[in-house]
Write a protein that holds these residues in place. Sequence first.
Motif, PDB file in Angstrom:
ATOM      1  N   TYR A 118       0.859  -1.175   0.000  1.00 20.93           N
ATOM      2  CA  TYR A 118       0.000   0.000   0.000  1.00 20.93           C
ATOM      3  C   TYR A 118       0.896   1.227   0.000  1.00 20.93           C
ATOM      4  O   TYR A 118       2.079   1.122   0.307  1.00 20.93           O
ATOM      5  CB  TYR A 118      -0.898   0.014   1.241  1.00 20.93           C
ATOM      6  N   GLN A 176       0.970   5.730   0.762  1.00 22.80           N
ATOM      7  CA  GLN A 176       0.284   6.871   1.364  1.00 22.80           C
ATOM      8  C   GLN A 176       1.087   8.134   1.139  1.00 22.80           C
ATOM      9  O   GLN A 176       2.308   8.145   1.304  1.00 22.80           O
ATOM     10  CB  GLN A 176       0.082   6.638   2.865  1.00 22.80           C
ATOM     11  N   ARG A 223      -4.270   5.792   3.060  1.00 22.30           N
ATOM     12  CA  ARG A 223      -3.441   4.730   2.496  1.00 22.30           C
ATOM     13  C   ARG A 223      -4.242   4.031   1.395  1.00 22.30           C
ATOM     14  O   ARG A 223      -5.428   3.727   1.562  1.00 22.30           O
ATOM     15  CB  ARG A 223      -3.077   3.742   3.606  1.00 22.30           C
ATOM     16  N   GLU A 224      -3.570   3.773   0.273  1.00 30.71           N
ATOM     17  CA  GLU A 224      -4.267   3.156  -0.847  1.00 30.71           C
ATOM     18  C   GLU A 224      -3.567   1.878  -1.278  1.00 30.71           C
ATOM     19  O   GLU A 224      -2.356   1.727  -1.151  1.00 30.71           O
ATOM     20  CB  GLU A 224      -4.341   4.117  -2.046  1.00 30.71           C
ATOM     21  N   LEU A 225      -4.380   0.979  -1.820  1.00 32.78           N
ATOM     22  CA  LEU A 225      -3.855  -0.287  -2.293  1.00 32.78           C
ATOM     23  C   LEU A 225      -2.960  -0.088  -3.507  1.00 32.78           C
ATOM     24  O   LEU A 225      -3.290   0.670  -4.422  1.00 32.78           O
ATOM     25  CB  LEU A 225      -5.021  -1.197  -2.681  1.00 32.78           C
TER      26      LEU A 225
END
Length: 122
Positions: A37, A39, A45-47
């Motif tokens: 992930y 950020q 936070r993103e995949l």
Amino acid sequence: QVQLVESGGGLVQAGGSLRLSCAASGSIFGINDMGWYRQTPGNQRELVATISPEGSTNYAGAVKERFTISRDNAGNTVYLQMSSLTPEDTAVYYCSADVRPTISTLRTFRYWGQGTQVTVSS
């Protein structure tokens, strides 16, 4: 307890490549999905990508065709090969692991690495 230790971040020019590694250690009976992930400041936070124990992968659209996730099940390690990097890929990258701690524990617990900074200059 389980620890995830990341390595491989740094500064790279646009168009360049980096390889991130993340090794899990501690009380581990088995690991289900592992993932990466990222950020950036002020954002959630993103995949980036995930991988199952059997090797099935899932990627965010923004990184498909440029990033490759892989894992070494025997070494409890997950990798992220990043290529054709752009300044938009600049972020703190975190690895994750869904860990089954003992044979008698039927559920998994998600653990996170400490994060590694990736900075792509234009």
